[in-house]
Motif scaffolding. Structure first.
Motif, PDB file in Angstrom:
ATOM      1  N   LYS A 289     -25.274 -45.473  24.967  1.00 17.64           N
ATOM      2  CA  LYS A 289     -25.179 -44.297  25.828  1.00 17.64           C
ATOM      3  C   LYS A 289     -25.915 -44.484  27.150  1.00 17.64           C
ATOM      4  CE  LYS A 289     -26.352 -39.354  25.947  1.00 17.64           C
ATOM      5  NZ  LYS A 289     -26.977 -38.238  25.190  1.00 17.64           N
ATOM      6  N   ILE A 290     -27.176 -44.947  27.083  1.00 19.14           N
ATOM      7  CA  ILE A 290     -27.977 -44.965  28.311  1.00 19.14           C
ATOM      8  C   ILE A 290     -27.925 -46.293  29.057  1.00 19.14           C
ATOM      9  CG2 ILE A 290     -29.541 -43.192  27.443  1.00 19.14           C
ATOM     10  CD1 ILE A 290     -31.612 -45.440  27.053  1.00 19.14           C
ATOM     11  N   LEU A 291     -27.588 -47.374  28.337  1.00 21.07           N
ATOM     12  CA  LEU A 291     -27.563 -48.703  28.966  1.00 21.07           C
ATOM     13  C   LEU A 291     -26.156 -49.258  29.112  1.00 21.07           C
ATOM     14  CD1 LEU A 291     -30.504 -50.411  26.996  1.00 21.07           C
ATOM     15  CD2 LEU A 291     -30.637 -49.064  29.114  1.00 21.07           C
ATOM     16  N   GLY A 292     -25.192 -48.672  28.411  1.00 14.38           N
ATOM     17  CA  GLY A 292     -23.860 -49.255  28.379  1.00 14.38           C
ATOM     18  C   GLY A 292     -23.882 -50.620  27.733  1.00 14.38           C
ATOM     19  N   TRP A 293     -24.785 -50.798  26.760  1.00 15.12           N
ATOM     20  CA  TRP A 293     -24.985 -52.109  26.133  1.00 15.12           C
ATOM     21  C   TRP A 293     -24.540 -52.103  24.685  1.00 15.12           C
ATOM     22  CZ3 TRP A 293     -27.552 -53.614  21.759  1.00 15.12           C
ATOM     23  CH2 TRP A 293     -27.700 -54.989  21.559  1.00 15.12           C
ATOM     24  N   GLU A 294     -23.911 -53.183  24.278  1.00 12.02           N
ATOM     25  CA  GLU A 294     -23.698 -53.482  22.868  1.00 12.02           C
ATOM     26  C   GLU A 294     -23.487 -54.986  22.754  1.00 12.02           C
ATOM     27  OE1 GLU A 294     -20.038 -51.990  21.093  1.00 12.02           O
ATOM     28  OE2 GLU A 294     -19.316 -51.499  23.102  1.00 12.02           O
ATOM     29  N   PRO A 295     -23.767 -55.573  21.595  1.00 11.76           N
ATOM     30  CA  PRO A 295     -23.651 -57.029  21.463  1.00 11.76           C
ATOM     31  C   PRO A 295     -22.212 -57.508  21.603  1.00 11.76           C
ATOM     32  CG  PRO A 295     -24.127 -56.010  19.340  1.00 11.76           C
ATOM     33  CD  PRO A 295     -24.269 -54.934  20.370  1.00 11.76           C
ATOM     34  N   LYS A 296     -22.071 -58.716  22.171  1.00  9.77           N
ATOM     35  CA  LYS A 296     -20.747 -59.299  22.396  1.00  9.77           C
ATOM     36  C   LYS A 296     -20.488 -60.541  21.538  1.00  9.77           C
ATOM     37  CE  LYS A 296     -20.791 -57.800  27.249  1.00  9.77           C
ATOM     38  NZ  LYS A 296     -20.876 -58.285  28.655  1.00  9.77           N
ATOM     39  N   VAL A 297     -21.537 -61.236  21.146  1.00  8.54           N
ATOM     40  CA  VAL A 297     -21.395 -62.506  20.430  1.00  8.54           C
ATOM     41  C   VAL A 297     -21.341 -62.230  18.927  1.00  8.54           C
ATOM     42  CG1 VAL A 297     -22.400 -64.779  20.001  1.00  8.54           C
ATOM     43  CG2 VAL A 297     -22.668 -63.690  22.254  1.00  8.54           C
ATOM     44  N   ASP A 298     -20.234 -62.612  18.284  1.00  8.84           N
ATOM     45  CA  ASP A 298     -20.158 -62.364  16.834  1.00  8.84           C
ATOM     46  C   ASP A 298     -20.984 -63.413  16.089  1.00  8.84           C
ATOM     47  OD1 ASP A 298     -18.590 -64.710  16.346  1.00  8.84           O
ATOM     48  OD2 ASP A 298     -16.744 -63.598  16.709  1.00  8.84           O
ATOM     49  N   ARG A 299     -21.288 -63.115  14.821  1.00 10.69           N
ATOM     50  CA  ARG A 299     -22.205 -63.942  14.057  1.00 10.69           C
ATOM     51  C   ARG A 299     -21.683 -65.364  13.884  1.00 10.69           C
ATOM     52  NH1 ARG A 299     -22.838 -60.725  10.074  1.00 10.69           N
ATOM     53  NH2 ARG A 299     -21.529 -61.788   8.544  1.00 10.69           N
ATOM     54  N   GLN A 300     -20.379 -65.536  13.701  1.00 16.13           N
ATOM     55  CA  GLN A 300     -19.832 -66.871  13.494  1.00 16.13           C
ATOM     56  C   GLN A 300     -20.075 -67.759  14.726  1.00 16.13           C
ATOM     57  OE1 GLN A 300     -18.233 -63.993  12.563  1.00 16.13           O
ATOM     58  NE2 GLN A 300     -18.752 -64.398  10.420  1.00 16.13           N
ATOM     59  N   GLU A 301     -19.816 -67.202  15.916  1.00 17.52           N
ATOM     60  CA  GLU A 301     -20.027 -67.976  17.143  1.00 17.52           C
ATOM     61  C   GLU A 301     -21.505 -68.253  17.374  1.00 17.52           C
ATOM     62  OE1 GLU A 301     -19.457 -67.572  22.008  1.00 17.52           O
ATOM     63  OE2 GLU A 301     -18.693 -65.995  20.689  1.00 17.52           O
ATOM     64  N   GLY A 302     -22.332 -67.232  17.187  1.00 19.97           N
ATOM     65  CA  GLY A 302     -23.765 -67.394  17.405  1.00 19.97           C
ATOM     66  C   GLY A 302     -24.391 -68.392  16.445  1.00 19.97           C
ATOM     67  N   MET A 303     -23.972 -68.324  15.180  1.00 13.33           N
ATOM     68  CA  MET A 303     -24.517 -69.248  14.191  1.00 13.33           C
ATOM     69  C   MET A 303     -24.093 -70.688  14.473  1.00 13.33           C
ATOM     70  SD  MET A 303     -26.534 -67.740  12.161  1.00 13.33           S
ATOM     71  CE  MET A 303     -26.948 -66.012  11.887  1.00 13.33           C
ATOM     72  N   ARG A 304     -22.864 -70.855  14.951  1.00 13.72           N
ATOM     73  CA  ARG A 304     -22.400 -72.201  15.284  1.00 13.72           C
ATOM     74  C   ARG A 304     -23.270 -72.796  16.398  1.00 13.72           C
ATOM     75  NH1 ARG A 304     -19.675 -73.950  19.258  1.00 13.72           N
ATOM     76  NH2 ARG A 304     -18.970 -71.860  19.914  1.00 13.72           N
ATOM     77  N   LYS A 305     -23.547 -72.004  17.445  1.00 10.76           N
ATOM     78  CA  LYS A 305     -24.383 -72.492  18.553  1.00 10.76           C
ATOM     79  C   LYS A 305     -25.800 -72.802  18.074  1.00 10.76           C
ATOM     80  CE  LYS A 305     -21.953 -70.008  22.265  1.00 10.76           C
ATOM     81  NZ  LYS A 305     -22.077 -68.939  23.296  1.00 10.76           N
ATOM     82  N   THR A 306     -26.302 -71.946  17.202  1.00  9.18           N
ATOM     83  CA  THR A 306     -27.665 -72.142  16.692  1.00  9.18           C
ATOM     84  C   THR A 306     -27.744 -73.382  15.820  1.00  9.18           C
ATOM     85  OG1 THR A 306     -27.960 -69.735  16.731  1.00  9.18           O
ATOM     86  CG2 THR A 306     -29.556 -71.010  15.464  1.00  9.18           C
ATOM     87  N   PHE A 307     -26.723 -73.589  14.988  1.00  7.85           N
ATOM     88  CA  PHE A 307     -26.706 -74.764  14.121  1.00  7.85           C
ATOM     89  C   PHE A 307     -26.617 -76.045  14.944  1.00  7.85           C
ATOM     90  CE2 PHE A 307     -24.299 -77.668  11.184  1.00  7.85           C
ATOM     91  CZ  PHE A 307     -25.382 -77.952  10.366  1.00  7.85           C
ATOM     92  N   GLU A 308     -25.836 -76.025  16.015  1.00  6.49           N
ATOM     93  CA  GLU A 308     -25.741 -77.202  16.890  1.00  6.49           C
ATOM     94  C   GLU A 308     -27.111 -77.536  17.478  1.00  6.49           C
ATOM     95  OE1 GLU A 308     -23.177 -79.295  17.393  1.00  6.49           O
ATOM     96  OE2 GLU A 308     -22.133 -78.126  15.843  1.00  6.49           O
ATOM     97  N   TYR A 309     -27.871 -76.500  17.825  1.00  5.08           N
ATOM     98  CA  TYR A 309     -29.218 -76.721  18.354  1.00  5.08           C
ATOM     99  C   TYR A 309     -30.104 -77.367  17.293  1.00  5.08           C
ATOM    100  CZ  TYR A 309     -34.052 -75.709  19.546  1.00  5.08           C
ATOM    101  OH  TYR A 309     -35.403 -75.826  19.781  1.00  5.08           O
ATOM    102  N   PHE A 310     -30.113 -76.813  16.088  1.00  3.87           N
ATOM    103  CA  PHE A 310     -30.971 -77.361  15.038  1.00  3.87           C
ATOM    104  C   PHE A 310     -30.559 -78.794  14.670  1.00  3.87           C
ATOM    105  CE2 PHE A 310     -32.013 -72.826  13.696  1.00  3.87           C
ATOM    106  CZ  PHE A 310     -33.299 -72.894  14.205  1.00  3.87           C
TER     107      PHE A 310
END
Length: 331
Positions: A289-310
């Motif tokens: 409501k006040i920020l016009g914010w909500e998450p855009k990155v779904d868990r599958q995409e985010g986890m893939r990027k995180t796993f590549e880092y690890f």
């Protein structure tokens, strides 16, 4: 003559979230002063900024008096141990950074006439009796339990921040951060995602505490940083939840990790630690409501990027079980 850049101080700059915030503010055209004493932060997280003309670093413990030369427009307070393995080992330092450290930074903000954003946490809700958690829920926290050192440090942070806002008219913001993940997280720090991924990469069984029915909601770091930035630039002074409301049980999440990593580990179960929250899911209606914010990155995409880092970490980092010797910080 070029335009003078707005100046921002970011404490906890060498930490996971702090280092990403340094990147964000440099990208947005700010002059960034990073501050950290490396109690849990890592110098490697800031190596890529060492020669950047709009970045400087000060090694300092914020529980001691803070002096910054020149003007400051914004302060972001992200200095604090944030994982159970850390704040259970350095409980007094955790309380000090939330109390003395916050007091010092609020005083600095007052002296510099700077806007200050305080990093609070979903842990202020404790083991919640309301689900999902809204900002007007006061929480269910055991003040004398082992987790109380972190929970109460953050609750005190919120209280003293609002006191400075009301009494001194200080321009303040409070973000309540829910489980966040992404590159630069530290393996083996006691949090779910790095623990599971570290175990998978080492070929160990995945450890679940409790029966795995407890839930978490994971927000990718880029979304979290975007929400924090939008809150800082807003006119809203009360706490705001920033997190991803997509809830999953720890048991189902472990299966996702096994599928992602392509490993064949079993899942083993151990007793649930005292006061470990059974449910964690943010209500982000206010942020929408006040920020016009909500998450855009779904868990599958985010986890893939995180796993590549690890996966890119050295064998030494992968097998490192203790971050550092905490003895010098125990006082």
């Amino acid at each position: 003559m070029g335009k003078t850049l707005e100046r921002v101080l970011i404490t906890g700059a060498a930490g996971f979230l702090g280092s990403h915030l340094c990147d964000k503010f440099i990208k947005e055209g700010f002059y960034v002063i990073g501050m950290d004493n490396f109690i849990t932060g890592d110098k490697k997280n800031l190596e890529h900024l060492e020669s950047h003309p709009n970045f400087e670093f000060i090694e300092h413990d914020i529980t001691e008096f803070i002096s910054i030369d020149g003007p400051l427009d914004y302060i972001l307070h992200f200095a604090s141990p944030a994982s159970p393995i850390d704040y259970l080992k350095i409980p007094i330092q955790t309380l000090k950074v939330g109390s003395l450290g916050t007091h010092n930074l609020l005083g600095l903000a007052k002296a510099k006439n700077a806007r200050i954003l305080i990093a609070s946490t979903s842990e202020v809700y404790g083991d919640p009796l309301v689900h999902p958690q809204t900002e007007d829920y006061y929480g269910n926290v055991n003040t004398i339990g082992p987790r109380g050192v972190y929970d109460e440090a953050k609750r005190f942070q919120e209280s003293i921040t609002m006191a400075y806002h009301r009494f001194h008219g200080l321009d303040t913001r409070i973000v309540r951060i829910f489980n966040t993940y992404g590159p630069r997280m530290r393996l083996n720090d006691g949090r779910v995602i790095p623990a599971f991924m570290g175990q998978a990469l080492r070929g160990e069984d995945l450890t679940i505490f409790g029966d795995g029915s407890q839930t978490r909601s994971f927000c990718y770091v880029d979304d979290q940083v975007d929400g924090i930035y939008k809150l800082l630039m807003s006119d809203y002074v009360y706490p705001v939840n920033i997190g991803n409301p997509n809830e999953i049980s720890i048991k189902d999440f472990a299966e996702e990790i096994i599928a992602l990593t392509g490993t064949k580990q079993k899942v083993i179960y151990k007793p649930l630690p005292q006061n470990d929250p059974l449910q964690r899911q943010p209500d982000i209606s206010l942020a929408k409501k006040i920020l016009g914010w909500e998450p855009k990155v779904d868990r599958q995409e985010g986890m893939r990027k995180t796993f590549e880092y690890f996966k890119s970490l050295s064998k030494e980092d992968l097998n490192k079980r203790e971050h550092k010797d905490f003895k010098k910080y125990i006082n």
